[in-house]
Design a protein around this motif. Structure first.
Motif, PDB file in Angstrom:
ATOM      1  N   LEU A  33      10.724  -4.897   0.551  1.00 57.37           N
ATOM      2  CA  LEU A  33       9.421  -4.958  -0.012  1.00 57.37           C
ATOM      3  C   LEU A  33       9.159  -3.636  -0.727  1.00 57.37           C
ATOM      4  N   SER A  34       7.941  -3.801  -1.558  1.00 58.32           N
ATOM      5  CA  SER A  34       7.699  -2.306  -2.423  1.00 58.32           C
ATOM      6  C   SER A  34       6.192  -2.184  -2.367  1.00 58.32           C
ATOM      7  N   PHE A  35       5.666  -1.200  -2.191  1.00 60.55           N
ATOM      8  CA  PHE A  35       4.245  -0.877  -2.030  1.00 60.55           C
ATOM      9  C   PHE A  35       3.927   0.797  -2.479  1.00 60.55           C
ATOM     10  N   THR A  36       2.774   0.894  -3.000  1.00 58.71           N
ATOM     11  CA  THR A  36       2.130   2.284  -3.372  1.00 58.71           C
ATOM     12  C   THR A  36       1.244   2.716  -2.335  1.00 58.71           C
ATOM     13  N   LEU A  37       1.497   4.264  -1.715  1.00 56.59           N
ATOM     14  CA  LEU A  37       0.330   4.769  -0.994  1.00 56.59           C
ATOM     15  C   LEU A  37      -0.452   5.753  -1.812  1.00 56.59           C
ATOM     16  N   PRO A  38      -1.608   6.070  -1.639  1.00 59.03           N
ATOM     17  CA  PRO A  38      -2.367   6.860  -2.284  1.00 59.03           C
ATOM     18  C   PRO A  38      -2.264   8.639  -1.830  1.00 59.03           C
ATOM     19  N   VAL A  39      -0.762   9.040  -1.543  1.00 54.87           N
ATOM     20  CA  VAL A  39      -0.482  10.217  -1.067  1.00 54.87           C
ATOM     21  C   VAL A  39       0.530  10.860  -1.994  1.00 54.87           C
ATOM     22  N   LYS A  40       0.648  12.055  -2.058  1.00 58.13           N
ATOM     23  CA  LYS A  40       1.537  12.774  -2.860  1.00 58.13           C
ATOM     24  C   LYS A  40       3.103  12.588  -2.248  1.00 58.13           C
ATOM     25  N   HIS A  41       4.167  12.875  -3.178  1.00 59.47           N
ATOM     26  CA  HIS A  41       5.405  12.412  -2.709  1.00 59.47           C
ATOM     27  C   HIS A  41       5.991  13.606  -1.781  1.00 59.47           C
ATOM     28  N   ASP A  42       6.074  13.484  -0.315  1.00 60.13           N
ATOM     29  CA  ASP A  42       6.902  14.701   0.544  1.00 60.13           C
ATOM     30  C   ASP A  42       7.270  13.752   1.758  1.00 60.13           C
ATOM     31  N   LYS A  43       7.791  14.803   2.506  1.00 62.57           N
ATOM     32  CA  LYS A  43       8.408  14.046   3.862  1.00 62.57           C
ATOM     33  C   LYS A  43       7.183  13.372   4.584  1.00 62.57           C
ATOM     34  N   ARG A  44       5.862  13.860   4.440  1.00 57.78           N
ATOM     35  CA  ARG A  44       4.701  13.154   5.228  1.00 57.78           C
ATOM     36  C   ARG A  44       4.792  11.980   4.799  1.00 57.78           C
ATOM     37  N   ALA A  45       4.885  11.813   3.487  1.00 63.14           N
ATOM     38  CA  ALA A  45       4.521  10.555   2.749  1.00 63.14           C
ATOM     39  C   ALA A  45       5.519   9.390   3.065  1.00 63.14           C
ATOM     40  N   GLU A  46       6.880   9.926   3.031  1.00 67.65           N
ATOM     41  CA  GLU A  46       7.918   9.050   3.374  1.00 67.65           C
ATOM     42  C   GLU A  46       7.650   8.558   4.994  1.00 67.65           C
ATOM     43  N   GLY A  47       7.252   9.515   5.785  1.00 73.21           N
ATOM     44  CA  GLY A  47       7.207   9.033   7.015  1.00 73.21           C
ATOM     45  C   GLY A  47       5.812   8.066   7.216  1.00 73.21           C
ATOM     46  N   ALA A  48       4.782   8.266   6.263  1.00 70.74           N
ATOM     47  CA  ALA A  48       3.761   7.116   6.463  1.00 70.74           C
ATOM     48  C   ALA A  48       4.206   5.747   5.958  1.00 70.74           C
ATOM     49  N   ALA A  49       5.048   5.739   5.022  1.00 72.14           N
ATOM     50  CA  ALA A  49       5.895   4.568   4.502  1.00 72.14           C
ATOM     51  C   ALA A  49       6.673   3.929   5.400  1.00 72.14           C
ATOM     52  N   LEU A  50       7.363   4.484   6.353  1.00 73.55           N
ATOM     53  CA  LEU A  50       8.207   3.950   7.478  1.00 73.55           C
ATOM     54  C   LEU A  50       7.133   3.482   8.384  1.00 73.55           C
ATOM     55  N   GLN A  51       6.024   4.221   8.716  1.00 76.44           N
ATOM     56  CA  GLN A  51       5.100   3.696   9.762  1.00 76.44           C
ATOM     57  C   GLN A  51       4.379   2.464   9.268  1.00 76.44           C
ATOM     58  N   LEU A  52       4.127   2.279   8.158  1.00 77.89           N
ATOM     59  CA  LEU A  52       3.517   0.976   7.762  1.00 77.89           C
ATOM     60  C   LEU A  52       4.385  -0.103   7.558  1.00 77.89           C
ATOM     61  N   ALA A  53       6.005   0.137   7.495  1.00 71.22           N
ATOM     62  CA  ALA A  53       6.767  -0.915   7.370  1.00 71.22           C
ATOM     63  C   ALA A  53       6.976  -1.340   8.838  1.00 71.22           C
ATOM     64  N   GLY A  54       6.741  -0.354   9.943  1.00 75.53           N
ATOM     65  CA  GLY A  54       6.981  -0.774  11.256  1.00 75.53           C
ATOM     66  C   GLY A  54       5.703  -1.552  11.420  1.00 75.53           C
ATOM     67  N   LYS A  55       4.622  -1.127  11.147  1.00 74.56           N
ATOM     68  CA  LYS A  55       3.471  -2.099  11.615  1.00 74.56           C
ATOM     69  C   LYS A  55       3.368  -3.446  10.906  1.00 74.56           C
ATOM     70  N   MET A  56       4.152  -3.547   9.905  1.00 74.72           N
ATOM     71  CA  MET A  56       4.555  -4.849   9.073  1.00 74.72           C
ATOM     72  C   MET A  56       5.449  -5.697   9.893  1.00 74.72           C
ATOM     73  N   GLY A  57       6.167  -5.052  11.050  1.00 75.85           N
ATOM     74  CA  GLY A  57       7.128  -6.024  11.727  1.00 75.85           C
ATOM     75  C   GLY A  57       8.338  -5.630  11.046  1.00 75.85           C
ATOM     76  N   LEU A  58       8.689  -4.696  10.462  1.00 77.95           N
ATOM     77  CA  LEU A  58      10.331  -4.329   9.833  1.00 77.95           C
ATOM     78  C   LEU A  58      10.828  -3.499  10.975  1.00 77.95           C
ATOM     79  N   SER A  59      11.593  -3.736  11.809  1.00 77.22           N
ATOM     80  CA  SER A  59      12.292  -3.059  12.823  1.00 77.22           C
ATOM     81  C   SER A  59      13.866  -3.302  13.041  1.00 77.22           C
ATOM     82  N   PRO A  60      14.930  -2.213  12.615  1.00 76.08           N
ATOM     83  CA  PRO A  60      14.655  -0.865  11.874  1.00 76.08           C
ATOM     84  C   PRO A  60      14.158  -0.989  10.613  1.00 76.08           C
ATOM     85  N   ALA A  61      13.529  -0.139   9.982  1.00 77.42           N
ATOM     86  CA  ALA A  61      12.993  -0.039   8.679  1.00 77.42           C
ATOM     87  C   ALA A  61      14.023   1.168   7.886  1.00 77.42           C
TER      88      ALA A  61
END
Length: 265
Positions: A33-61
């Motif tokens: 799946l694809s999505f956009t987050l309103p954050v600049k691209h850095d390691k924290r943003a990538e971690g936020a994307a994985l956190q969202l994927a986990g909350k959506m039920g993707l494990s492992p993501a």
């Protein structure tokens, strides 16, 4: 095993009623799946994307793609496994409830029943400037190998084009004596297609006496096919609709001895 034998065997194999998505092997539950987050691209943003994927039920993501979309947004693609099952028996589908007719039968039915040309007014309303869909249905060149409604000798087409205001659409429908109004909506930000459609249906109900509202038809890629009654229209057509389907529906709705109940009645 020959190709013909294999094809015949596949066609007779019972279809499962409960299925799980898969990517690498059957039943692994892998989805992308694809999505956009309103954050600049850095390691924290990538971690936020994985956190969202986990909350959506993707494990492992797994984060497979991340790209900056300007200074303060990032686009992501994630890949992972879900445990959810799909019950095919619970899937609701809007089935076509009218026969597909060749052009000659459409013309013959209109000529016999109405004894005059059937008038169709079409437009893209609001700020929508995407005329590809409405043109594919109305223009003679058509779509998917089928001629548009302009090709039909017993259909008069009035194509108002893009960014038509609802009051102007109502006025044009009254001026031309429209039997049907076709509206295409492609712009869907903030549910613009929903707001425009409900505004249009309300305007027609206000402008016409009860039972005399033209057939109201909307089309676009983001409409829910089963929501016609909620939006106050007679029919919704989704992506891939051909001119022949629309023409056949017009005959079904307007040229049958006992047409189906209209939403405007």
């Amino acid at each position: 095993m020959t190709a013909t034998h294999a094809s015949r065997e596949a066609s007779t194999t019972p279809q499962p009623t409960v299925v799980r998505p898969y990517g690498d092997m059957t039943g692994d539950g892998m989805v992308q799946l694809s999505f956009t987050l309103p954050v600049k691209h850095d390691k924290r943003a990538e971690g936020a994307a994985l956190q969202l994927a986990g909350k959506m039920g993707l494990s492992p993501a797994l984060l497979v793609h991340a790209k900056a979309m300007g200074p303060s947004h990032t686009f992501f693609i994630v890949y992972g496994s879900v445990n959810h099952l799909v019950d095919l028996a619970a899937v609701e589908v809007v089935e076509r409830d009218f026969p597909l007719l060749p052009a000659k039968d459409v013309n013959a039915s209109i000529k016999k029943t109405l004894r005059r040309p059937l008038v169709v007014v079409g437009a893209c309303i609001g700020t929508d400037a995407h005329t590809v869909g409405i043109d594919a249905i109305l223009n003679i060149k058509g779509f998917a190998g089928e001629k548009g409604l302009e090709y039909y000798s017993e259909i008069t087409v009035v194509n108002l084009g893009a960014q038509v205001l609802v009051p102007d659409l109502v006025e044009a429908a009254r001026e031309h004596g429209a039997d049907a109004v076709l509206v295409s909506q492609v712009v869907t930000q903030r549910d613009a297609h929903i707001h425009n459609t409900t505004q249009m249906s309300a305007a027609f109900r206000e402008a016409y006496p009860a039972g005399e509202v033209p057939l109201l038809i909307v089309g676009g890629p983001r409409f829910e096919e089963g929501s016609a009654a909620k939006l106050g229209v007679d029919r919704i057509f989704g992506k891939g609709t051909t001119p022949g389907e629309v023409a056949s529906y017009l005959v079904h709705a307007l040229c049958t001895p006992t047409p189906p109940e209209r939403k405007s009645a």
